[in-house]
Design a protein around this motif. Structure first.
Motif, mmCIF file in Angstrom:
data_model
loop_
_atom_site.group_PDB
_atom_site.id
_atom_site.type_symbol
_atom_site.label_atom_id
_atom_site.label_comp_id
_atom_site.label_asym_id
_atom_site.label_seq_id
_atom_site.Cartn_x
_atom_site.Cartn_y
_atom_site.Cartn_z
ATOM 1 N N GLU B 312 60.032 35.217 44.523
ATOM 2 C CA GLU B 312 59.450 34.897 43.209
ATOM 3 C C GLU B 312 58.260 33.966 43.353
ATOM 4 O O GLU B 312 57.228 34.131 42.697
ATOM 5 N N VAL B 313 58.402 32.984 44.254
ATOM 6 C CA VAL B 313 57.304 32.044 44.480
ATOM 7 C C VAL B 313 56.115 32.757 45.125
ATOM 8 O O VAL B 313 54.955 32.553 44.739
ATOM 9 N N LEU B 314 56.395 33.610 46.096
ATOM 10 C CA LEU B 314 55.322 34.370 46.744
ATOM 11 C C LEU B 314 54.591 35.240 45.727
ATOM 12 O O LEU B 314 53.369 35.399 45.792
ATOM 13 N N THR B 315 55.352 35.791 44.774
ATOM 14 C CA THR B 315 54.731 36.622 43.734
ATOM 15 C C THR B 315 53.799 35.791 42.866
ATOM 16 O O THR B 315 52.691 36.219 42.538
ATOM 17 N N THR B 316 54.223 34.587 42.512
ATOM 18 C CA THR B 316 53.367 33.695 41.724
ATOM 19 C C THR B 316 52.089 33.381 42.493
ATOM 20 O O THR B 316 50.980 33.375 41.939
ATOM 21 N N ARG B 317 52.234 33.130 43.770
ATOM 22 C CA ARG B 317 51.075 32.815 44.611
ATOM 23 C C ARG B 317 50.145 34.020 44.720
ATOM 24 O O ARG B 317 48.918 33.878 44.674
ATOM 25 N N LEU B 318 50.701 35.201 44.825
ATOM 26 C CA LEU B 318 49.911 36.429 44.914
ATOM 27 C C LEU B 318 49.161 36.662 43.602
ATOM 28 O O LEU B 318 47.966 36.983 43.587
ATOM 29 N N MET B 319 49.860 36.461 42.494
ATOM 30 C CA MET B 319 49.214 36.598 41.185
ATOM 31 C C MET B 319 48.044 35.636 41.088
ATOM 32 O O MET B 319 46.988 35.973 40.544
ATOM 33 N N THR B 320 48.236 34.423 41.606
ATOM 34 C CA THR B 320 47.180 33.412 41.544
ATOM 35 C C THR B 320 45.965 33.846 42.347
ATOM 36 O O THR B 320 44.827 33.750 41.870
ATOM 37 N N SER B 321 46.177 34.330 43.570
ATOM 38 C CA SER B 321 45.037 34.773 44.389
ATOM 39 C C SER B 321 44.285 35.905 43.713
ATOM 40 O O SER B 321 43.059 35.895 43.641
ATOM 41 N N GLU B 322 45.041 36.881 43.221
ATOM 42 C CA GLU B 322 44.376 38.033 42.616
ATOM 43 C C GLU B 322 43.626 37.629 41.342
ATOM 44 O O GLU B 322 42.502 38.073 41.107
ATOM 45 N N LEU B 323 44.231 36.765 40.532
ATOM 46 C CA LEU B 323 43.569 36.322 39.307
ATOM 47 C C LEU B 323 42.319 35.508 39.640
ATOM 48 O O LEU B 323 41.273 35.634 38.994
ATOM 49 N N THR B 324 42.415 34.673 40.677
ATOM 50 C CA THR B 324 41.268 33.851 41.078
ATOM 51 C C THR B 324 40.088 34.728 41.485
ATOM 52 O O THR B 324 38.949 34.481 41.082
ATOM 53 N N LEU B 325 40.366 35.768 42.273
ATOM 54 C CA LEU B 325 39.275 36.652 42.692
ATOM 55 C C LEU B 325 38.629 37.334 41.489
ATOM 56 O O LEU B 325 37.411 37.444 41.393
ATOM 57 N N ARG B 326 39.489 37.790 40.559
ATOM 58 C CA ARG B 326 38.945 38.463 39.380
ATOM 59 C C ARG B 326 38.158 37.488 38.524
ATOM 60 O O ARG B 326 37.115 37.822 37.967
ATOM 61 N N ALA B 327 38.667 36.259 38.406
ATOM 62 C CA ALA B 327 38.006 35.265 37.560
ATOM 63 C C ALA B 327 36.645 34.894 38.118
ATOM 64 O O ALA B 327 35.663 34.775 37.373
ATOM 65 N N THR B 328 36.570 34.710 39.443
ATOM 66 C CA THR B 328 35.289 34.304 40.035
ATOM 67 C C THR B 328 34.281 35.443 39.938
ATOM 68 O O THR B 328 33.108 35.221 39.616
ATOM 69 N N GLN B 329 34.743 36.666 40.189
ATOM 70 C CA GLN B 329 33.840 37.820 40.059
ATOM 71 C C GLN B 329 33.351 37.944 38.620
ATOM 72 O O GLN B 329 32.159 38.167 38.364
ATOM 73 N N SER B 330 34.284 37.761 37.701
ATOM 74 C CA SER B 330 33.925 37.875 36.289
ATOM 75 C C SER B 330 32.926 36.801 35.876
ATOM 76 O O SER B 330 31.960 37.069 35.151
ATOM 77 N N ALA B 331 33.139 35.577 36.363
ATOM 78 C CA ALA B 331 32.208 34.489 36.023
ATOM 79 C C ALA B 331 30.808 34.805 36.534
ATOM 80 O O ALA B 331 29.803 34.549 35.857
ATOM 81 N N MET B 332 30.739 35.374 37.737
ATOM 82 C CA MET B 332 29.432 35.745 38.293
ATOM 83 C C MET B 332 28.752 36.807 37.429
ATOM 84 O O MET B 332 27.573 36.708 37.101
ATOM 85 N N LEU B 333 29.550 37.826 37.039
ATOM 86 C CA LEU B 333 28.958 38.905 36.247
ATOM 87 C C LEU B 333 28.560 38.418 34.863
ATOM 88 O O LEU B 333 27.545 38.838 34.316
#
Lengths: 425, 379
Positions: B312-333
């Motif tokens: 469950e913790v690993l899943t939270t961490r994975l969600m965080t990494s994936e959301l971070t990548l999407r957020a940074t890409q989105s901020a750039m765009l």
């Protein structure tokens, strides 16, 4: 009918069992060459128990104009995501296409996703082993034929119903409609002692293959010692009894152990249980009823020493060259629970629409309909048709039918028809 | 608005805010590009309680509040991703010592790590990858009178400086290796200024140069018995792993929050065209709250060492990494040319976001471990 006309093949619409007129169905008393029209009307499908009228003649169909292999499509269009690569998942994909659904279908399978008929597994040893498995289709081929995007060896980790996104071990997916075909997992042995890993569970082809390999090694050793290998089966339920019959017919020495005094006592009437027990014993199966396992230790290279309390203070230790646990299956609920769906023993779905929530459907061994878990093949085709009809746009209601269990013990074949109100133990 | 609004009392939030705005903000570019190691700001953050909310024995409330530690890290990370990472290193080292078996270190070092008086790195990237069967252990130890002598090299360890300490693991000569030996290794604390310990420079990175990252060379380094946290490491590792991973979520959350702010800002002038982009601020906000809810729920379960809980913790961490990548890409765009300028914080978020996705456990590592656990649990 002219004797020289070619023999036809008929497919059971519920479970895809193929009746080949050329081969007949010897176990039911139909010799090779028996034409479908000559089969008595009370004959039923030997795998799932439906009647003769549910069989359809197989006519060669022009191959569907398919695209290239779909396993590496770079962009996922929103559409249907199916979680589960077992019979239910593939049947759902098939039903969608059959009803004209032309949108994107993505199927996620934790295993390699190959399609096969699981009931066959409990009859393979007496037919020579794994090579006797008929009708296996590799996932890639099944995907190509149905134009399905495939993610194998992939686990769904977390689902967000609001954003309609699924986190998997190979990337995120979006869905318009989600179909949960998660199946049920085998109860794992957790007895006292260090021998639990020696009890094989054989709930799918992969596990059965591993067991089969181990059995080959065990056979070799036993034959070198000029004896039959001794297999112990823990659990005399449906699968336990079928395997016992299959193994004894293949020349193994078999012990079948259960807590209850009689086999399949949860589902059979007492006289049927007794008949089954006597038939199995007649073949040489050692049935040990009323046994509470108190300890399991590893024994020799692959086997287990099973300590049991037999009541009235009696104890016994059974040493087996190889052992199997057939202790029942439990619907897979983790994902459903984590996404806030209603679960009881199974995922609770609407009995007419098979919806678990908006945009979320479920079918197969993981669902509970009106308090019932069927865990049989027969309803799956009809469930898939219902779900596909809702997604494709011409909704038809699902009709709950009485569950039918076919006990494929050739020494004493049985059909159990349960009223839908009868609780599944 | 929910869990994210509650500020736990174990952190002095106003003081923290002052440090972030007053001491840290002026340094962000020097940290990111010039390799400035913000030791003074790190100490100030410690005094505001940034490193002790999760340490039951080190805060006034006697609570292990991982969620508060994550929140503090997130607030810091909104301004500086590098510092958020170093805060995690500090948090992790405190966690190791508190859960370790050295009474001496719990008395002498732990309070100083919790307060930030001593800054601490963590060299657990290689051991964590070793336990996930991704690589082999790089440090070898030999039992001697009074402790062990350790040799080997770790390619990247962060939050290091001559006066700092670090925690890492080594395998022991003579003990079984491979699968049979997993769990028989030793966990210990080292001082960077001990004889035999050398900090070597590493090549320039994409960013985050000021994280005190060095290659760590050990040549016959004697580590005394008092500095051994766990021997064998197995049970201790099972106990700390959920906290280790869950704490990291703060790094990503801060970046996501910052990206959302930048997206909102860009929409003030570019909203009429930005609405053609996916991953809007609203979408990100919703998924951010899901992660925060999971952090709060899992914060109470961090000592549950089962694979099911770890998944469950690993899943939270994975969600965080994936959301971070999407957020940074989105901020750039969303920000376009304005975000592309070197002076803009948005491009820095992009580079910090990649770090969150690749720092151990990286996305591929998380997925590998989740695959293992799910396969074993059969669901």
């Amino acid at each position: 009918m002219s004797a020289s006309a070619a023999f036809e093949k008929y497919v059971c619409e519920a479970c895809n069992y193929i009746y080949d007129e050329a081969l007949g169905d010897i176990d039911s008393g139909l010799p090779p060459g028996t034409r479908m029209q000559d089969i008595p009307d009370d004959w039923f499908c030997p795998v799932c128990g439906v009647s003769k009228s549910d069989f359809k003649k197989i006519t060669p169909v022009a191959k569907r104009d398919t695209k290239e292999a779909t396993t590496a499509r770079p962009v996922q269009k929103k559409g249907v995501v199916i979680l589960g690569g077992g019979n239910a998942g593939w049947t759902a994909a098939e039903a969608l296409r059959a009803q004209g659904y032309a949108g994107s279908i993505t199927l996620v399978s934790a295993c390699n996703g190959g399609r096969y008929s699981k009931p066959q597994l409990s009859g393979l040893q007496s037919q020579g082993g794994l090579a006797a498995l008929k009708g296996y289709t590799a996932a890639d081929d099944a995907a190509r034929e149905l134009d399905v995007r495939l993610l194998c060896n992939t686990w769904a980790l977390q689902i967000n119903r609001n954003t309609q996104r699924i986190l998997t071990s190979r990337g995120s997916l979006a869905y318009e409609n989600l179909i949960l075909a998660l199946g049920a997992s085998p109860r794992m042995p957790a007895f006292k002692g260090e021998g639990n890993q020696r009890l094989h569970v054989v709930n799918d082809l992969k596990q059965y293959t591993e067991f089969n390999d181990m059995l080959s090694a065990v056979k070799k050793t036993a034959w070198e010692q000029d004896r039959s290998p001794h297999v112990a089966i823990v659990g005399a339920g449906l699968v336990g009894c079928e395997l016992a019959n299959d193994f004894i017919n293949s020349g193994l020495d078999v012990s079948l152990i259960d807590q209850a005094a009689l086999p399949l006592s949860a589902r059979l009437a007492r006289d049927q249980s007794i008949a089954l027990k006597l038939s199995l014993q007649g073949l040489g199966v050692r049935f040990i009823g009323g046994a509470r396992i108190s300890h399991i230790s590893p024994w020799q290279d692959h086997g287990a020493a099973i300590e049991m309390e037999l009541g009235h203070g009696l104890m016994d230790v059974l040493k087996a060259d190889i052992a199997i646990a057939c202790m029942g299956i439990v619907p897979r609920l983790r994902l459903a629970e984590s996404m806030g769906l209603q679960t009881a023993r199974g995922i609770v779905v609407n009995s007419k629409t098979l919806m678990a929530a908006e945009h979320v459907y479920a079918l197969g061994d993981c669902v509970e309909i009106d308090g019932q878990i069927s865990a049989t093949l027969e309803p799956i085709q009809r469930q898939a048709k219902c779900i596909a009809s809702h997604i494709a746009g011409n909704p038809i209601d699902y009709e709950q039918r009485d569950t039918v269990w076919v006990v494929k013990t050739p020494c004493c074949p049985l059909i159990i028809r349960a009223e839908t109100k009868h609780p599944t133990p | 608005m929910g869990a994210s609004d509650f500020l736990a009392p174990s952190v002095r939030w106003t003081e923290l805010e002052h440090v972030v705005v007053g001491e840290l903000a002026p340094l962000v570019n020097a940290i990111d590009r010039d390799g400035l190691y913000p030791a003074a700001a790190m100490r100030s953050l410690g005094r505001a309680g940034a490193y002790s909310a999760h340490l039951k024995t080190q805060n006034a409330f006697a609570q292990a509040d991982i969620a508060a530690a994550v929140q503090a890290m997130s607030k810091i990370g909104q301004t500086c991703g590098s510092t958020a990472f170093m805060v995690w290193c500090q948090d992790a080292c405190g966690w190791y010592i508190e859960k370790g078996h050295s009474a001496a270190l719990k008395q002498t070092l732990l309070p100083k790590v919790a307060s930030g008086e001593i800054l601490a790195g963590t060299g657990m990237s290689n051991p964590m990858k070793y336990f996930a069967r991704i690589e082999t252990l790089k440090l070898q130890g030999k039992k001697v009178a009074g402790g062990y002598v350790v040799n080997g090299q770790l390619p990247w360890v962060s939050n290091l400086a001559p006066d700092n300490i670090l925690g890492t693991a080594f395998e022991v000569e003579g003990r079984p290796t491979g699968d049979a030996g997993r769990g028989q290794e030793v966990m210990a604390i080292f001082h960077c200024n001990w004889p035999g310990v050398a900090l070597k420079p590493v090549p320039s990175f994409l960013g985050m140069e000021g994280t005190g990252t060095y290659a760590l060379h050990f040549e016959n380094v004697f580590v005394p018995q008092d500095y051994i946290l766990a021997d064998p490491i197995g049970p201790w590792l099972a106990g700390i792993r959920c906290g280790f991973v869950l704490l990291q979520v703060g790094m990503g959350l801060g970046i996501v929050q910052s990206c959302m702010d930048h997206i909102d800002r860009s929409n003030q002038t570019l909203g009429h065209v930005n609405h053609f982009l996916e991953d809007s601020a609203e979408q990100l906000r919703e998924e951010l709250h899901d992660i925060i809810e999971r952090v709060h729920a899992q914060s109470d379960q961090v000592l549950d060492s089962s694979d099911a809980n770890f998944a469950e913790v690993l899943t939270t961490r994975l969600m965080t990494s994936e959301l971070t990548l999407r957020a940074t890409q989105s901020a750039m765009l969303h920000n376009g040319a304005a975000g592309y300028a070197l002076a803009s914080p948005v491009q820095r978020k992009l580079r910090e976001g990649y770090f969150v996705a690749i720092v151990t456990p990286a996305i591929k590592h998380l997925r590998k471990e989740l695959h293992r656990i799910r396969s074993s649990a059969q669901q």
